[in-house]
Structures are given as structure tokens and as C-alpha cells.
Design a protein around this motif. Structure first.
Motif, PDB file in Angstrom:
ATOM      1  N   VAL A   1       0.854  -1.213   0.000  1.00 31.48           N
ATOM      2  CA  VAL A   1       0.000   0.000   0.000  1.00 31.48           C
ATOM      3  C   VAL A   1       0.876   1.244   0.000  1.00 31.48           C
ATOM      4  O   VAL A   1       0.643   2.198  -0.758  1.00 31.48           O
ATOM      5  CB  VAL A   1      -0.952  -0.002   1.221  1.00 31.48           C
ATOM      6  CG1 VAL A   1      -1.607   1.377   1.379  1.00 31.48           C
ATOM      7  CG2 VAL A   1      -2.025  -1.063   1.063  1.00 31.48           C
ATOM      8  N   ALA A   2       1.926   1.238   0.849  1.00 34.39           N
ATOM      9  CA  ALA A   2       2.838   2.383   0.913  1.00 34.39           C
ATOM     10  C   ALA A   2       3.544   2.600  -0.427  1.00 34.39           C
ATOM     11  O   ALA A   2       3.754   3.726  -0.868  1.00 34.39           O
ATOM     12  CB  ALA A   2       3.854   2.177   2.031  1.00 34.39           C
ATOM     13  N   ASP A   3       3.916   1.486  -1.097  1.00 32.60           N
ATOM     14  CA  ASP A   3       4.575   1.596  -2.412  1.00 32.60           C
ATOM     15  C   ASP A   3       3.669   2.306  -3.425  1.00 32.60           C
ATOM     16  O   ASP A   3       4.129   3.161  -4.193  1.00 32.60           O
ATOM     17  CB  ASP A   3       4.927   0.209  -2.943  1.00 32.60           C
ATOM     18  CG  ASP A   3       6.068  -0.430  -2.164  1.00 32.60           C
ATOM     19  OD1 ASP A   3       6.797   0.308  -1.461  1.00 32.60           O
ATOM     20  OD2 ASP A   3       6.206  -1.669  -2.220  1.00 32.60           O
ATOM     21  N   HIS A   4       2.391   1.938  -3.431  1.00 33.20           N
ATOM     22  CA  HIS A   4       1.473   2.555  -4.399  1.00 33.20           C
ATOM     23  C   HIS A   4       1.182   4.010  -4.046  1.00 33.20           C
ATOM     24  O   HIS A   4       0.978   4.840  -4.943  1.00 33.20           O
ATOM     25  CB  HIS A   4       0.190   1.737  -4.484  1.00 33.20           C
ATOM     26  CG  HIS A   4       0.375   0.390  -5.110  1.00 33.20           C
ATOM     27  ND1 HIS A   4       0.761   0.240  -6.433  1.00 33.20           N
ATOM     28  CD2 HIS A   4       0.261  -0.871  -4.611  1.00 33.20           C
ATOM     29  CE1 HIS A   4       0.862  -1.044  -6.718  1.00 33.20           C
ATOM     30  NE2 HIS A   4       0.571  -1.743  -5.627  1.00 33.20           N
ATOM     31  N   CYS A   5       1.192   4.332  -2.767  1.00 35.95           N
ATOM     32  CA  CYS A   5       1.065   5.743  -2.364  1.00 35.95           C
ATOM     33  C   CYS A   5       2.270   6.531  -2.864  1.00 35.95           C
ATOM     34  O   CYS A   5       2.140   7.676  -3.331  1.00 35.95           O
ATOM     35  CB  CYS A   5       0.952   5.857  -0.848  1.00 35.95           C
ATOM     36  SG  CYS A   5      -0.621   5.258  -0.186  1.00 35.95           S
ATOM     37  N   SER A   6       3.434   5.916  -2.771  1.00 34.43           N
ATOM     38  CA  SER A   6       4.651   6.550  -3.278  1.00 34.43           C
ATOM     39  C   SER A   6       4.547   6.783  -4.783  1.00 34.43           C
ATOM     40  O   SER A   6       4.937   7.839  -5.294  1.00 34.43           O
ATOM     41  CB  SER A   6       5.866   5.671  -2.968  1.00 34.43           C
ATOM     42  OG  SER A   6       7.022   6.170  -3.606  1.00 34.43           O
ATOM     43  N   ASN A   7       4.005   5.811  -5.507  1.00 35.20           N
ATOM     44  CA  ASN A   7       3.830   5.963  -6.960  1.00 35.20           C
ATOM     45  C   ASN A   7       2.941   7.149  -7.302  1.00 35.20           C
ATOM     46  O   ASN A   7       3.202   7.884  -8.257  1.00 35.20           O
ATOM     47  CB  ASN A   7       3.236   4.686  -7.559  1.00 35.20           C
ATOM     48  CG  ASN A   7       4.189   3.509  -7.510  1.00 35.20           C
ATOM     49  OD1 ASN A   7       5.394   3.695  -7.298  1.00 35.20           O
ATOM     50  ND2 ASN A   7       3.668   2.315  -7.688  1.00 35.20           N
ATOM     51  N   LEU A   8       1.871   7.319  -6.522  1.00 36.92           N
ATOM     52  CA  LEU A   8       0.968   8.460  -6.761  1.00 36.92           C
ATOM     53  C   LEU A   8       1.717   9.780  -6.599  1.00 36.92           C
ATOM     54  O   LEU A   8       1.574  10.701  -7.417  1.00 36.92           O
ATOM     55  CB  LEU A   8      -0.212   8.415  -5.780  1.00 36.92           C
ATOM     56  CG  LEU A   8      -1.323   7.405  -6.030  1.00 36.92           C
ATOM     57  CD1 LEU A   8      -2.319   7.425  -4.883  1.00 36.92           C
ATOM     58  CD2 LEU A   8      -2.039   7.713  -7.340  1.00 36.92           C
ATOM     59  N   ALA A   9       2.516   9.873  -5.536  1.00 36.30           N
ATOM     60  CA  ALA A   9       3.254  11.108  -5.273  1.00 36.30           C
ATOM     61  C   ALA A   9       4.300  11.364  -6.347  1.00 36.30           C
ATOM     62  O   ALA A   9       4.463  12.489  -6.828  1.00 36.30           O
ATOM     63  CB  ALA A   9       3.902  11.036  -3.900  1.00 36.30           C
ATOM     64  N   VAL A  10       5.020  10.313  -6.736  1.00 32.23           N
ATOM     65  CA  VAL A  10       6.068  10.455  -7.750  1.00 32.23           C
ATOM     66  C   VAL A  10       5.465  10.899  -9.084  1.00 32.23           C
ATOM     67  O   VAL A  10       6.033  11.736  -9.793  1.00 32.23           O
ATOM     68  CB  VAL A  10       6.841   9.137  -7.913  1.00 32.23           C
ATOM     69  CG1 VAL A  10       7.761   9.197  -9.123  1.00 32.23           C
ATOM     70  CG2 VAL A  10       7.648   8.851  -6.663  1.00 32.23           C
ATOM     71  N   ALA A  11       4.303  10.350  -9.421  1.00 35.85           N
ATOM     72  CA  ALA A  11       3.633  10.745 -10.670  1.00 35.85           C
ATOM     73  C   ALA A  11       3.352  12.242 -10.677  1.00 35.85           C
ATOM     74  O   ALA A  11       3.579  12.933 -11.675  1.00 35.85           O
ATOM     75  CB  ALA A  11       2.330   9.964 -10.843  1.00 35.85           C
ATOM     76  N   MET A  12       2.886  12.751  -9.551  1.00 34.59           N
ATOM     77  CA  MET A  12       2.612  14.192  -9.454  1.00 34.59           C
ATOM     78  C   MET A  12       3.889  15.011  -9.616  1.00 34.59           C
ATOM     79  O   MET A  12       3.946  15.967 -10.389  1.00 34.59           O
ATOM     80  CB  MET A  12       1.990  14.519  -8.097  1.00 34.59           C
ATOM     81  CG  MET A  12       0.567  14.059  -7.916  1.00 34.59           C
ATOM     82  SD  MET A  12      -0.020  14.515  -6.270  1.00 34.59           S
ATOM     83  CE  MET A  12       0.120  16.314  -6.320  1.00 34.59           C
ATOM     84  N   ILE A  13       4.938  14.614  -8.880  1.00 33.02           N
ATOM     85  CA  ILE A  13       6.185  15.391  -8.867  1.00 33.02           C
ATOM     86  C   ILE A  13       6.858  15.375 -10.231  1.00 33.02           C
ATOM     87  O   ILE A  13       7.290  16.414 -10.750  1.00 33.02           O
ATOM     88  CB  ILE A  13       7.129  14.844  -7.783  1.00 33.02           C
ATOM     89  CG1 ILE A  13       6.519  15.088  -6.395  1.00 33.02           C
ATOM     90  CG2 ILE A  13       8.508  15.480  -7.891  1.00 33.02           C
ATOM     91  CD1 ILE A  13       7.200  14.321  -5.286  1.00 33.02           C
ATOM     92  N   GLU A  14       6.943  14.203 -10.830  1.00 34.74           N
ATOM     93  CA  GLU A  14       7.637  14.081 -12.109  1.00 34.74           C
ATOM     94  C   GLU A  14       6.896  14.786 -13.241  1.00 34.74           C
ATOM     95  O   GLU A  14       7.510  15.394 -14.109  1.00 34.74           O
ATOM     96  CB  GLU A  14       7.832  12.601 -12.463  1.00 34.74           C
ATOM     97  CG  GLU A  14       8.859  11.897 -11.615  1.00 34.74           C
ATOM     98  CD  GLU A  14      10.250  12.484 -11.848  1.00 34.74           C
ATOM     99  OE1 GLU A  14      10.919  12.089 -12.815  1.00 34.74           O
ATOM    100  OE2 GLU A  14      10.646  13.363 -11.076  1.00 34.74           O
ATOM    101  N   LEU A  15       5.564  14.719 -13.247  1.00 32.33           N
ATOM    102  CA  LEU A  15       4.807  15.387 -14.304  1.00 32.33           C
ATOM    103  C   LEU A  15       4.915  16.911 -14.187  1.00 32.33           C
ATOM    104  O   LEU A  15       4.880  17.616 -15.186  1.00 32.33           O
ATOM    105  CB  LEU A  15       3.338  14.957 -14.263  1.00 32.33           C
ATOM    106  CG  LEU A  15       3.082  13.573 -14.853  1.00 32.33           C
ATOM    107  CD1 LEU A  15       1.662  13.118 -14.548  1.00 32.33           C
ATOM    108  CD2 LEU A  15       3.318  13.571 -16.359  1.00 32.33           C
ATOM    109  N   GLU A  16       5.079  17.393 -12.974  1.00 30.42           N
ATOM    110  CA  GLU A  16       5.276  18.841 -12.804  1.00 30.42           C
ATOM    111  C   GLU A  16       6.630  19.278 -13.345  1.00 30.42           C
ATOM    112  O   GLU A  16       6.813  20.421 -13.739  1.00 30.42           O
ATOM    113  CB  GLU A  16       5.166  19.217 -11.326  1.00 30.42           C
ATOM    114  CG  GLU A  16       3.755  19.229 -10.805  1.00 30.42           C
ATOM    115  CD  GLU A  16       2.872  20.220 -11.538  1.00 30.42           C
ATOM    116  OE1 GLU A  16       3.334  21.356 -11.800  1.00 30.42           O
ATOM    117  OE2 GLU A  16       1.720  19.875 -11.868  1.00 30.42           O
ATOM    118  N   SER A  17       7.598  18.340 -13.376  1.00 30.48           N
ATOM    119  CA  SER A  17       8.927  18.682 -13.897  1.00 30.48           C
ATOM    120  C   SER A  17       9.095  18.233 -15.352  1.00 30.48           C
ATOM    121  O   SER A  17      10.204  18.117 -15.852  1.00 30.48           O
ATOM    122  CB  SER A  17      10.001  18.024 -13.032  1.00 30.48           C
ATOM    123  OG  SER A  17       9.868  16.609 -13.067  1.00 30.48           O
TER     124      SER A  17
END
Length: 588
Positions: free
Chosen positions: A536-552
Motif C-alpha cells: 500500500v505504501a509503495d502505491h502511495c509513493s507511486n501516486l506522489a512520484v507521478a505528481m512530482i515528475e509530471l510537474e517537472s
């Protein structure tokens, strides 16, 4: 009028419709696909709805397109029927603007520089400017302006082709005799209605009437019933769009027909009743393209003006005709948001996807919390409820995924492309969080069936772990639904801590097994719970990374995580230390 004239007329109609569509689409794109959201967000009162419906329809040059969009809004639950009625009224009025644009085709050239004001010269200039912008400009907005100009030029060429093709009719005795019969109000309305139903465009029908008026054979007595029939026939595309819609969608589509029928009845009865008493002398007046446009606008304006105060009454009558069925559940309302009609309007479609995805994430979060509650408090009824909610989450993934894939085939702005990409990545992670919640519920069921009891140490550690998982889930979903990047940066430190906690808890469990505090049968379930929490924590991390990377403007999860852990920024270390203190395991 021979077969060649008929083919020329049909060609003119085809060019006219294509030009109108091209111009309308270009105007929408220049506006940044915001017209649909403006309709949705600013149509709070009936008067606002009428004004917005008029403005948007004047821009996109199609009352049917505006009304079909509104049927989608109502069908998806975004808008109330009462709001929609005002916009539909505005659309009925706004479509008359096309007739005034067509009047430009009647401009005559003169000598010298005055010849520049002729239709052919203006159309040629506009066409050349349009093709230059379309072919040689790289900026997307300028290319869309080129589409607008080209659409206008094609529309004018189509109008000229229609006018030329019907010119011989002014010398046809048969046609002149046929026109005389159209002065019969009922016959004239029926002909206008059928003609518009066939063309599927009131603007095209009015355009052909204006082309005929240019020959000098159309009188007011012929034009008036035809204009009323054209208005009623314009409801056909909207009615067809409501096939498969829910009750409110059908109500909205039918109100378009009701408004036009009421307009034709009210003004038909009043006009012909007054004519029977006063014998109007202008009935035999020869109509021009301008007078046709004026008559069309006046009829529509008068209809909207007299019916606007009765919007509430219209809503009640429509609701009586189409009665409510059983109310739908929340998830069905979300699925209804994903309207096929919105695919052509990406700004609205993306907003609907965002709302549906947020609700999907909240369902997954609720399932996770309910599943944890089952551990030590198992109830079969609650287990089945979690399973049902998991099925709903799976349906969300299927519906959203299919809908977003369809959206990728449309022309999207840079921000819209980012949003669609983010949503496509997110739905898989949210669905997997739901799967792991179901796995935890199954672990709870196994614990109840086998009467497994954890030691006090193990229970305290599991409670600490779930508190950390609960926080990372809340932070990830909140960051995603609100677009909070600062909160997204806090996810990865907590995910790393949860990984460390899992390793530490496994070692503690082995130690308890060796000391005889825990049994081997407890170990399998204990490890299963830890594995699911970690995932569950891994998939939460994926959600956050998707946001951060798409902003960059990039999307490389692996590269981001490597760089993050190498750099070990101050904020990362600080967040990690804060979480380590908050979720420290009890000392053994």
C-alpha cells in the motif's frame, strides 16, 4: 432547375456545413476549451443561463452542439434541469447569429477600391490569410485562428454556391407556384420542420432560405411559417442525442422541442389571428437575406423573452412528462459523469475524470480502514461490504481507463495531456490499494476462523504500522486530489520508514517465535499483513512520484527515486526523522 443545379446546391450545403463546423471548432480551441466549463460553472441563475447559452452558441455556431453538451451535463448530474432550460433558451437565440454572418455574402462590389468590399474579394483575402496561418505558423493558437478564417471562407463559398444553384428557380413557374402553397401556415411549418430534420442544422436551413431570398421569390408570407418550422426541426439532433440518457437527460432534450413548439404556437396564433383582423400589407413584401436573418432573430428572441419567466413552470411540466425512476447509487452517479458526449469537450471530460478518480481513491481509503477494523472485530456482513466496494473500485478502473484512452485521441493542451497521463498512472495504483485492502480483510477472516490471537507486542507493532500506513494513504490521496506538491514530497520519506518498520517487525517476530511468545501459525498471517501494508505504501509513493515528475515535465520513477535517495535533501531527512519519532516501534 436541372440535375447539375441540384448537385451544385448539395455541394454548397456540404461546404456550408463543413465551414460552419471548422469555424466553430477553431473558435472553441482558441478559447482554450474553457467554454464548456464556463457553461457548467456560471449558469447559476436562469438569466445567466440564457446569456451564457446565447454567447457560447454564437461562438461555436451550433445550438445543437450547445444543447447536446448541456444534455450531457444534466445526464451526468453536473447540472440541474432548471439550469439547463436557461442555457437551451440561450442556444435557441444564439444560433441566429449565423444568419447575420451569411448576410455578408450579399455584399456587392463596386468600382475602384469599393470592389474590395465585395463578398468574393473579402472571402479570398480571408482564405489566403487562413491558409498562411494554418500552414506556416507553429504556434497552436495561430493555427486555430487559421482554421477560423478558413472555416469562414468555406462557409461563404458554400453560400455562394447555394445562391448560384437556385438562381434559375426565379424563372420556374412550377417553383413559384409551389412557394405560394408554403404561405399556408401549417404546410409552411411542416416543410420547414422536415427540411431541418433532414439537414440536421437550423443554420443550414436558414442559409438555404436566404439563398432563395436572393433570387427575389421569397415573400414574408412564405418565409414566416418556414422560419417557425425550421426552429421546431432544430430539436431533432438534440432529441437523438438523448437516446440512452437518463430521465433528466431526456427532460433536457425534450425541453428544446417544447420551447420551439410553444414559440411557434404562441406567435403563430397571435400573428395569424391579428392578420385576420388587420390584414397586414407586408405579407407580400419580398424578403432579402438580411430581412430573413432579422425575422429569424426576432422570432427566436421573442420566444425566449416570453418563456424565460416561466422556466420553473416548464421544468415542472417536463418532470411530469418524464417521471423519476429509482435513485442511483453514488458510484453509478460517478460512472454517469464519464459521458461519451464529453469526449468532444476535453476540458469537461478531464474535470469529470478528476472527480470520479477522487471518489475512487476515497473508496479505496475507506476499504483499507474498514479492513483493518476487521482484525479482532470480524463480522461477515462487513467483510461482504468490503468485497462489494472492491468490485466497485475495479469498475472505476475499467470505466476510467477506457474513458481516458478515448481522450488521448483528441487534441489536448499541454496541461490537459499532463492531467490525462497523471490519471492513467494513478488509477492503477488506486485500484491496487483497493486490492491490498481486500487482502487485509481476507487476513482478518483467516484470523477469526482460526482463532489466531497475536501477542501484546505484536498487536502494538501492527497498530503502529497501520497508523503509519493510514497517514501515508491519507497524505497521498489528499495530495493527489488537491494537487498539493508540498504534501507529495512528504510521501517518499514515510514510505522508506514503512519499509524499515516492516523489516524491523519481521525480525521482532522471529525473536518472539524463538522466545515462544508467538506461534508459527501466527507468523504466516503476520507476514501477509506486513506485505500488504508495505505494498500500500509503495502505491502511495507511486501516486506522489507521478505528481512530482509530471510537474517537472518528465516521468521516470526509477530515476527520481535514485536521485532522491542519493541527494538526501535536508527536507527528506527532516521528514524521515519526524516520522521515525512519530511511528517508533515499542522497545522489545
Amino acid at each position: 432547375m436541372g440535375i447539375s443545379n441540384l448537385i451544385a446546391l448539395l455541394s454548397g450545403v456540404a461546404l456550408f456545413l463543413f465551414g460552419m463546423t471548422l469555424m466553430g471548432d477553431g473558435l472553441k480551441k482558441v478559447a482554450g476549451n474553457k467554454l464548456e466549463l464556463v457553461l457548467y460553472k456560471l449558469s447559476g441563475s436562469p438569466l445567466k443561463g440564457v446569456l451564457l447559452g446565447t454567447g457560447v452558441t454564437a461562438i461555436i455556431q451550433s445550438s445543437s452542439a450547445t444543447s447536446v453538451m448541456v444534455v450531457g451535463f444534466v445526464n451526468s448530474g453536473m447540472m440541474q434541469v432548471k439550469q439547463a432550460i436557461g442555457i437551451v433558451m440561450g442556444a435557441i437565440l444564439g444560433t441566429s447569429v449565423t444568419g447575420w454572418i451569411i448576410c455578408l455574402s450579399s455584399l456587392e462590389g463596386g468600382a475602384g477600391w469599393v470592389s474590395l468590399l465585395s463578398t468574393s474579394t473579402l472571402t479570398g483575402i480571408v482564405a489566403v490569410a487562413g491558409i498562411i496561418l494554418r500552414m506556416f505558423c507553429k504556434h497552436q493558437t495561430k493555427r486555430h485562428v487559421g482554421d477560423i478564417l478558413l472555416g469562414f471562407a468555406v462557409l461563404m463559398f458554400g453560400m455562394q454556391a447555394m445562391s448560384s444553384s437556385v438562381a434559375p428557380l426565379q424563372e420556374s413557374e412550377t417553383f413559384l407556384g409551389l412557394l405560394t402553397t408554403f404561405s399556408n401556415p401549417i404546410l409552411g411549418i411542416l416543410v420547414g420542420l422536415v427540411f431541418t430534420c433532414v439537414l440536421q442544422s437550423a443554420s443550414a436551413a436558414v442559409g438555404i432560405l436566404q439563398a432563395l431570398a436572393a433570387t427575389g421569390v421569397i415573400t414574408f408570407s412564405v418565409a414566416y411559417p418556414l422560419v417557425m418550422g425550421i426552429a421546431v426541426g432544430a430539436a431533432m439532433p438534440v432529441l437523438l442525442s438523448s437516446l440512452g440518457a437518463n430521465v433528466n437527460g431526456k427532460r433536457t432534450a425534450f425541453v428544446y422541442l417544447l420551447i420551439d413548439v410553444l414559440g411557434a404556437v404562441i406567435w403563430g396564433v397571435l400573428f395569424y389571428g391579428a392578420n385576420a383582423l388587420l390584414h397586414f400589407s407586408f405579407l407580400d413584401m419580398t424578403m432579402s437575406a438580411v430581412s430573413i436573418a432579422f425575422l429569424n432573430t426576432l422570432f427566436r428572441f421573442a420566444t425566449v423573452l416570453i418563456l424565460t419567466p416561466f422556466i420553473g413552470m416548464l421544468e415542472r411540466q417536463i418532470c411530469r412528462l418524464f417521471r423519476d425512476t429509482e435513485p442511483a447509487g453514488p458510484e453509478k452517479e460517478d460512472f454517469a459523469r464519464l459521458e461519451a458526449r464529453f469526449i468532444e469537450h476535453p476540458a469537461v471530460a478531464i474535470e469529470q475524470c478528476r472527480q470520479a478518480l477522487c471518489n475512487m481513491a476515497l473508496e479505496a481509503k475507506a476499504n483499507l480502514e474498514d479492513a483493518y477494523y476487521l482484525i479482532g472485530n470480524y463480522q461477515e456482513k462487513q467483510f461482504h461490504f468490503i468485497a462489494q466496494r472492491e468490485d466497485i473500485i475495479d469498475k472505476y478502473e475499467d470505466k476510467l481507463g477506457s474513458y481516458l484512452i478515448k481522450l488521448t485521441g483528441k487534441e489536448l493542451s499541454e496541461q490537459q495531456n499532463k492531467d490525462v497521463t497523471k490519471f492513467l498512472h494513478a488509477i492503477g495504483d488506486v485500484e491496487r490499494i483497493g486490492d491490498h485492502a481486500m487482502n487485509i480483510a481476507e487476513c482478518a477472516k483467516e484470523i477469526a476462523e482460526k482463532n489466531i490471537v497475536f501477542s501484546e507486542e505484536a498487536t502494538r507493532e501492527l497498530n503502529t504500522m497501520f497508523a503509519a500506513v493510514q497517514e501515508i494513504t491519507y497524505n497521498a490521496i489528499t495530495a493527489f486530489t488537491t494537487g498539493d506538491l508540498e504534501l507529495a514530497y512528504r510521501i517518499e520519506p514515510l514510505e522508506e520508514l514503512i519499509d524499515s518498520l516492516c523489516d524491523e517487525m519481521k525480525l521482532h517476530h522471529v525473536d518472539r517465535l524463538q522466545r515462544g511468545i508467538c506461534q508459527l501459525t501466527q507468523g504466516f498471517v503476520f507476514n501477509d499483513l506486513l506485505t500488504n501494508y508495505e505494498r500500500v505504501a509503495d502505491h502511495c509513493s507511486n501516486l506522489a512520484v507521478a505528481m512530482i515528475e509530471l510537474e517537472s515535465d518528465s516521468f521516470d520513477t526509477h530515476e527520481y527515486l535514485i536521485s532522491l535517495k542519493k541527494v538526501r535533501s535536508h527536507s527528506f531527512d527532516q521528514y524521515y526523522e519526524d516520522y521515525r519519532k512519530k511511528f517508533s516501534l515499542p522497545e522489545v
